[in-house]
Design a protein around this motif. Structure first.
Motif, PDB file in Angstrom:
ATOM      1  N   ALA A 120       0.865  -1.180   0.000  1.00 47.42           N
ATOM      2  CA  ALA A 120       0.000   0.000   0.000  1.00 47.42           C
ATOM      3  C   ALA A 120       0.901   1.229   0.000  1.00 47.42           C
ATOM      4  CB  ALA A 120      -0.912  -0.010   1.215  1.00 47.42           C
ATOM      5  N   ASN A 121       1.788   1.282  -0.979  1.00 49.11           N
ATOM      6  CA  ASN A 121       2.830   2.314  -0.998  1.00 49.11           C
ATOM      7  C   ASN A 121       2.627   3.371  -2.076  1.00 49.11           C
ATOM      8  OD1 ASN A 121       4.639   1.087   1.110  1.00 49.11           O
ATOM      9  ND2 ASN A 121       4.570  -0.617  -0.344  1.00 49.11           N
ATOM     10  N   ILE A 122       1.579   3.228  -2.869  1.00 48.87           N
ATOM     11  CA  ILE A 122       1.206   4.223  -3.865  1.00 48.87           C
ATOM     12  C   ILE A 122      -0.150   4.775  -3.457  1.00 48.87           C
ATOM     13  CG2 ILE A 122       0.674   4.609  -6.308  1.00 48.87           C
ATOM     14  CD1 ILE A 122       2.521   2.254  -6.950  1.00 48.87           C
ATOM     15  N   PRO A 123      -0.321   6.097  -3.418  1.00 45.21           N
ATOM     16  CA  PRO A 123      -1.555   6.680  -2.869  1.00 45.21           C
ATOM     17  C   PRO A 123      -2.842   6.093  -3.439  1.00 45.21           C
ATOM     18  CG  PRO A 123       0.063   8.403  -3.204  1.00 45.21           C
ATOM     19  CD  PRO A 123       0.660   7.139  -3.773  1.00 45.21           C
ATOM     20  N   THR A 124      -2.947   5.935  -4.747  1.00 44.03           N
ATOM     21  CA  THR A 124      -4.189   5.429  -5.338  1.00 44.03           C
ATOM     22  C   THR A 124      -4.454   3.985  -4.930  1.00 44.03           C
ATOM     23  OG1 THR A 124      -2.937   4.882  -7.346  1.00 44.03           O
ATOM     24  CG2 THR A 124      -4.124   6.985  -7.318  1.00 44.03           C
ATOM     25  N   ILE A 125      -3.400   3.176  -4.910  1.00 44.92           N
ATOM     26  CA  ILE A 125      -3.554   1.778  -4.503  1.00 44.92           C
ATOM     27  C   ILE A 125      -3.879   1.685  -3.016  1.00 44.92           C
ATOM     28  CG2 ILE A 125      -2.321  -0.399  -4.218  1.00 44.92           C
ATOM     29  CD1 ILE A 125      -0.846   0.204  -6.795  1.00 44.92           C
ATOM     30  N   ALA A 126      -3.212   2.512  -2.225  1.00 44.24           N
ATOM     31  CA  ALA A 126      -3.467   2.513  -0.785  1.00 44.24           C
ATOM     32  C   ALA A 126      -4.924   2.869  -0.500  1.00 44.24           C
ATOM     33  CB  ALA A 126      -2.535   3.493  -0.087  1.00 44.24           C
ATOM     34  N   TYR A 127      -5.476   3.823  -1.243  1.00 43.43           N
ATOM     35  CA  TYR A 127      -6.869   4.234  -1.018  1.00 43.43           C
ATOM     36  C   TYR A 127      -7.833   3.090  -1.321  1.00 43.43           C
ATOM     37  CZ  TYR A 127     -11.378   6.507  -1.555  1.00 43.43           C
ATOM     38  OH  TYR A 127     -12.689   6.823  -1.452  1.00 43.43           O
ATOM     39  N   SER A 128      -7.603   2.399  -2.430  1.00 47.67           N
ATOM     40  CA  SER A 128      -8.519   1.321  -2.805  1.00 47.67           C
ATOM     41  C   SER A 128      -8.460   0.173  -1.799  1.00 47.67           C
ATOM     42  CB  SER A 128      -8.194   0.813  -4.212  1.00 47.67           C
ATOM     43  OG  SER A 128      -6.918   0.180  -4.250  1.00 47.67           O
ATOM     44  N   LYS A 129      -7.279  -0.095  -1.260  1.00 40.11           N
ATOM     45  CA  LYS A 129      -7.140  -1.203  -0.321  1.00 40.11           C
ATOM     46  C   LYS A 129      -7.619  -0.866   1.088  1.00 40.11           C
ATOM     47  CE  LYS A 129      -3.386  -3.484  -2.840  1.00 40.11           C
ATOM     48  NZ  LYS A 129      -1.980  -3.962  -2.818  1.00 40.11           N
ATOM     49  N   THR A 130      -7.517   0.397   1.470  1.00 36.92           N
ATOM     50  CA  THR A 130      -7.927   0.767   2.832  1.00 36.92           C
ATOM     51  C   THR A 130      -9.417   0.561   3.034  1.00 36.92           C
ATOM     52  OG1 THR A 130      -7.682   2.471   4.535  1.00 36.92           O
ATOM     53  CG2 THR A 130      -8.443   3.216   2.378  1.00 36.92           C
ATOM     54  N   ASN A 131     -10.190   0.581   1.936  1.00 37.61           N
ATOM     55  CA  ASN A 131     -11.639   0.429   2.049  1.00 37.61           C
ATOM     56  C   ASN A 131     -12.074  -0.954   2.512  1.00 37.61           C
ATOM     57  OD1 ASN A 131     -12.598   3.039   1.348  1.00 37.61           O
ATOM     58  ND2 ASN A 131     -12.098   2.647  -0.780  1.00 37.61           N
ATOM     59  N   TRP A 132     -11.158  -1.918   2.512  1.00 35.05           N
ATOM     60  CA  TRP A 132     -11.515  -3.258   2.988  1.00 35.05           C
ATOM     61  C   TRP A 132     -11.409  -3.370   4.511  1.00 35.05           C
ATOM     62  CZ3 TRP A 132     -13.843  -6.778   0.014  1.00 35.05           C
ATOM     63  CH2 TRP A 132     -13.775  -6.605  -1.379  1.00 35.05           C
ATOM     64  N   GLY A 133     -10.883  -2.347   5.162  1.00 38.07           N
ATOM     65  CA  GLY A 133     -10.860  -2.327   6.621  1.00 38.07           C
ATOM     66  C   GLY A 133      -9.685  -3.035   7.261  1.00 38.07           C
ATOM     67  N   GLY A 134      -8.617  -3.245   6.507  1.00 41.06           N
ATOM     68  CA  GLY A 134      -7.442  -3.909   7.060  1.00 41.06           C
ATOM     69  C   GLY A 134      -6.604  -2.984   7.934  1.00 41.06           C
ATOM     70  N   GLN A 135      -5.690  -3.581   8.676  1.00 41.52           N
ATOM     71  CA  GLN A 135      -4.784  -2.844   9.553  1.00 41.52           C
ATOM     72  C   GLN A 135      -3.546  -2.423   8.772  1.00 41.52           C
ATOM     73  OE1 GLN A 135      -5.042  -1.935  12.941  1.00 41.52           O
ATOM     74  NE2 GLN A 135      -3.167  -0.798  12.490  1.00 41.52           N
ATOM     75  N   VAL A 136      -3.219  -1.135   8.797  1.00 43.76           N
ATOM     76  CA  VAL A 136      -1.974  -0.682   8.170  1.00 43.76           C
ATOM     77  C   VAL A 136      -0.806  -1.319   8.905  1.00 43.76           C
ATOM     78  CG1 VAL A 136      -0.526   1.294   7.603  1.00 43.76           C
ATOM     79  CG2 VAL A 136      -3.000   1.507   7.484  1.00 43.76           C
ATOM     80  N   THR A 137       0.054  -2.004   8.157  1.00 42.28           N
ATOM     81  CA  THR A 137       1.134  -2.781   8.762  1.00 42.28           C
ATOM     82  C   THR A 137       2.449  -2.494   8.056  1.00 42.28           C
ATOM     83  OG1 THR A 137      -0.454  -4.548   9.248  1.00 42.28           O
ATOM     84  CG2 THR A 137       1.894  -5.104   9.377  1.00 42.28           C
ATOM     85  N   PRO A 138       3.494  -2.136   8.799  1.00 42.14           N
ATOM     86  CA  PRO A 138       4.785  -1.887   8.156  1.00 42.14           C
ATOM     87  C   PRO A 138       5.537  -3.173   7.852  1.00 42.14           C
ATOM     88  CG  PRO A 138       4.975  -1.511  10.506  1.00 42.14           C
ATOM     89  CD  PRO A 138       3.528  -1.838  10.238  1.00 42.14           C
TER      90      PRO A 138
END
Length: 261
Positions: free
Chosen positions: A213-231
């Motif tokens: 999730a390192n590109i803004p557009t991709i990160a936005y689409s994936k965040t909608n699934w409700g996952g935990q941001v993980t480094p």
């Protein structure tokens, strides 16, 4: 230590001896890391290594002179419920279903490859995968570790795919996702992804990694699934490329600092 194409991380696992003492786990990991560093130094061509998210301590590599970079992904715990997803995701799934689209697990890599070609044509790049490559991966990994989901148009045409890979039977990650352009607005991506999450839940998997999730557009689409941001962490050996990379980062920072937020 070659990173397979399209894989988000090197296939790496750390198995300590049975213990509930954290200091022992830390010591064992540092010992393993030292052994790994020695092997990496022997192979001069190894310039970077990407750890999976469960490896959170890269200090031994930094202490040895490697450069560490943090990246991010989204991870959802399984079993998964669509209640965790945004209203946007749920609305797109309903739209696909109402329009007559359906998603299913497939063994036909020809269907998967058709969808890959759709994304390649739209975005002007190549996955560097053939149908035979997909079939080989399928046969080597087996049905439990390699699962391909396809969304079909009302006439039966395969229009979107999501291919999932697991290396340990507990955690799975998204390896490839691709769709035909003319069907994107019907929620086909979301429908096939939803099926994948439900199927993995039914199989008893513990978590799913959206793999980056390192590109803004991709990160936005994936965040909608409700996952935990993980480094997760990447380490690199220093060199001329690192100097050039630092220069590019500096230029990007200067450029962005003059733009309104």
């Amino acid at each position: 230590m070659y990173l397979p194409p399209l894989n988000p991380y090197h296939p790496f696992s750390f198995y300590p001896t049975p213990t509930d003492k954290q200091y022992k786990l830390n010591r064992q990991w540092h010992e393993a890391a030292k052994a790994m560093i020695l092997e990496m130094l022997k192979a001069q061509r190894i310039t970077s290594f990407v750890f999976p998210p469960d490896i959170t301590d890269v200090r031994p590599f930094v202490w040895s002179g490697y450069i560490a970079e943090v990246k991010y992904t989204f991870i959802v715990k399984l079993p998964y419920s669509l209640d965790q997803a945004s209203t946007e995701i749920r609305a797109k799934i309903k739209k696909a279903t109402a329009a007559g689209y359906r998603s299913a697990l497939t063994q036909d890599m020809g269907e998967v490859y058709q969808c890959l070609e759709g994304t390649e044509t739209r975005q002007g790049f190549s996955h560097h995968l053939t149908r035979q490559d997909l079939e080989l991966a399928q046969s080597l990994l087996g049905d439990q570790a390699f699962r391909a989901y396809v969304c079909y148009a009302p006439d039966g045409e395969p229009v979107s795919t999501s291919v999932i890979v697991s290396l340990d039977g507990r955690r799975a990650f998204g390896w490839i996702a691709a769709s035909k352009t003319e069907h994107l607005n019907y929620g086909v991506v979301q429908q096939s992804q939803s099926l994948a999450l439900q199927d993995l839940s039914n199989l008893g998997f513990a978590e799913f990694d959206f793999a980056g999730a390192n590109i803004p557009t991709i990160a936005y689409s994936k965040t909608n699934w409700g996952g935990q941001v993980t480094p997760y962490y990447l380490i690199r050996s220093p060199g001329m490329k690192e100097i050039l990379r630092a220069g590019l980062h500096w230029l990007r920072f200067i450029r962005n600092s003059h733009q309104p937020l």
